[in-house]
Design a protein around this motif. Sequence first.
Motif, PDB file in Angstrom:
ATOM      1  N   UNK A 172     119.982 -89.796  13.807  1.00  0.00           N
ATOM      2  CA  UNK A 172     120.775 -90.279  12.684  1.00  0.00           C
ATOM      3  C   UNK A 172     122.180 -90.619  13.156  1.00  0.00           C
ATOM      4  N   UNK A 173     122.875 -91.384  12.340  1.00  0.00           N
ATOM      5  CA  UNK A 173     124.226 -91.818  12.693  1.00  0.00           C
ATOM      6  C   UNK A 173     125.221 -90.676  12.528  1.00  0.00           C
ATOM      7  N   UNK A 174     126.306 -90.751  13.279  1.00  0.00           N
ATOM      8  CA  UNK A 174     127.395 -89.794  13.139  1.00  0.00           C
ATOM      9  C   UNK A 174     128.377 -90.335  12.120  1.00  0.00           C
ATOM     10  N   UNK A 175     128.539 -89.605  11.031  1.00  0.00           N
ATOM     11  CA  UNK A 175     129.494 -89.960   9.986  1.00  0.00           C
ATOM     12  C   UNK A 175     130.275 -88.707   9.619  1.00  0.00           C
ATOM     13  N   UNK A 176     131.208 -88.850   8.710  1.00  0.00           N
ATOM     14  CA  UNK A 176     131.959 -87.681   8.252  1.00  0.00           C
ATOM     15  C   UNK A 176     131.014 -86.653   7.635  1.00  0.00           C
ATOM     16  N   UNK A 177     129.945 -87.128   7.000  1.00  0.00           N
ATOM     17  CA  UNK A 177     129.000 -86.226   6.344  1.00  0.00           C
ATOM     18  C   UNK A 177     128.058 -85.546   7.335  1.00  0.00           C
ATOM     19  N   UNK A 178     127.711 -86.226   8.431  1.00  0.00           N
ATOM     20  CA  UNK A 178     126.729 -85.672   9.369  1.00  0.00           C
ATOM     21  C   UNK A 178     127.355 -84.945  10.554  1.00  0.00           C
ATOM     22  N   UNK A 179     128.660 -85.056  10.733  1.00  0.00           N
ATOM     23  CA  UNK A 179     129.298 -84.374  11.860  1.00  0.00           C
ATOM     24  C   UNK A 179     129.048 -82.862  11.753  1.00  0.00           C
ATOM     25  N   UNK A 180     128.541 -82.263  12.831  1.00  0.00           N
ATOM     26  CA  UNK A 180     128.259 -80.838  12.848  1.00  0.00           C
ATOM     27  C   UNK A 180     127.108 -80.425  11.947  1.00  0.00           C
ATOM     28  N   UNK A 181     126.191 -81.342  11.657  1.00  0.00           N
ATOM     29  CA  UNK A 181     125.092 -81.038  10.743  1.00  0.00           C
ATOM     30  C   UNK A 181     124.163 -79.964  11.300  1.00  0.00           C
ATOM     31  N   UNK A 182     124.160 -79.822  12.622  1.00  0.00           N
ATOM     32  CA  UNK A 182     123.377 -78.755  13.254  1.00  0.00           C
ATOM     33  C   UNK A 182     124.348 -77.777  13.915  1.00  0.00           C
ATOM     34  N   UNK A 183     124.429 -76.582  13.339  1.00  0.00           N
ATOM     35  CA  UNK A 183     125.324 -75.548  13.851  1.00  0.00           C
ATOM     36  C   UNK A 183     124.667 -74.190  13.791  1.00  0.00           C
ATOM     37  N   UNK A 184     125.474 -73.161  13.794  1.00  0.00           N
ATOM     38  CA  UNK A 184     124.959 -71.793  13.850  1.00  0.00           C
ATOM     39  C   UNK A 184     123.968 -71.499  12.730  1.00  0.00           C
ATOM     40  N   UNK A 185     124.297 -71.903  11.500  1.00  0.00           N
ATOM     41  CA  UNK A 185     123.411 -71.641  10.377  1.00  0.00           C
ATOM     42  C   UNK A 185     122.090 -72.348  10.496  1.00  0.00           C
ATOM     43  N   UNK A 186     122.116 -73.580  10.989  1.00  0.00           N
ATOM     44  CA  UNK A 186     120.884 -74.348  11.138  1.00  0.00           C
ATOM     45  C   UNK A 186     120.027 -73.790  12.268  1.00  0.00           C
ATOM     46  N   UNK A 187     120.657 -73.389  13.370  1.00  0.00           N
ATOM     47  CA  UNK A 187     119.879 -72.784  14.460  1.00  0.00           C
ATOM     48  C   UNK A 187     119.184 -71.511  13.992  1.00  0.00           C
ATOM     49  N   UNK A 188     119.852 -70.754  13.142  1.00  0.00           N
ATOM     50  CA  UNK A 188     119.255 -69.518  12.632  1.00  0.00           C
ATOM     51  C   UNK A 188     118.007 -69.795  11.807  1.00  0.00           C
ATOM     52  N   UNK A 189     117.954 -70.943  11.159  1.00  0.00           N
ATOM     53  CA  UNK A 189     116.796 -71.290  10.336  1.00  0.00           C
ATOM     54  C   UNK A 189     115.627 -71.824  11.152  1.00  0.00           C
ATOM     55  N   UNK A 190     115.877 -72.273  12.377  1.00  0.00           N
ATOM     56  CA  UNK A 190     114.821 -72.893  13.175  1.00  0.00           C
ATOM     57  C   UNK A 190     113.818 -71.863  13.686  1.00  0.00           C
TER      58      UNK A 190
END
Length: 333
Positions: free
Chosen positions: A216-234
């Motif tokens: 996906x594209x990098x925008x203000x909304x998607x910047x940092x979309x995958x971080x600590x919280x998302x890794x914990x859910x994987x």
Amino acid sequence: MGSLELPGALLIGDIVHAEGEWKECAKFASLKEYRTGNRAEFLSALKSGTYDDVVAIYRSNESTAVTGPFDQELLDALPKSLKYICHNGAGYDNIDIPSCTSKNILVSSTPGAVSNATADIAMFLTLGALRGLTPALASVRAGNWRPTPNALGRDPRGKTLGILGLGGIGTALAQRAVAFGMTVQYHKRTPLKDSPYTYVSFEELLRTSDVLSLNLSLTAETRGIIGQGEFAQMKDGAVLVNTARGGLVDEKALVRALQSGKLAGAGLDVFEREPAIERELLEMGNVMCLPHIGTATVETQRDMEVLVLENLRSAVLEGRLVTGVPEQKGISG
């Protein structure tokens, strides 16, 4: 009509594979070039009025090294005649699109032209991360044959590939993954009507994917979309693949997820602060790193340059872009 009466078209940076096609543009535009230099010199040239007749600009991600990003400062200095920015690259996060829109400047990019080459690299990184190829590559080059210990990798067959952002690149990757026996699911803001792949929520994508690919594209909304919280859910032992933009991922959080064993591996062609890379990522045997070469083939680079020039031609002669960026959809020149 004499050449002096033609509208101006400005090339910023280099053009390598479609030089002939660029020269052909002289039939409908007065061609100007700013191939080398720096931001200060470019701003000075703009202030002097050198480019006051320019209606369309050809620029690229690489030309950011020449002028810096097309941010508010630079956009404010561009000539009032400018109506179109024809960008060479699928990603265009170095262009301030909202500011362009407010100034009635339309922007195009090069989707489609990059899909196959980038998907090839994404599949390569998926296989490399699953099979744990980094230690093997290093070992054989060091003359040690197989690494010690020689850990077993994992097959792609039977694994679930989750694609975040099923556009042209994501679709091309999905086709390749199916050929390797993978099941494909995806998430994007608007589900596709006729996709053969399964749409899931963002949370389910994280929770159920064996391999998560960012497309996906990098925008203000998607910047940092995958971080600590998302890794914990994987899933425990999942793999992250990123061939889109490094800024989508919190790189320090990625390092922690890999060090803890939460993630089994990663395949990365892009990084948060390119060309700088977190040292730990380079030292980890379960990470494959490439220097942002997703589109680095002769064929793809030529296709991209030709598409930019198609946009430029259409802009000057017809007042429209062929592949305008989606943020400006419905806006006419």
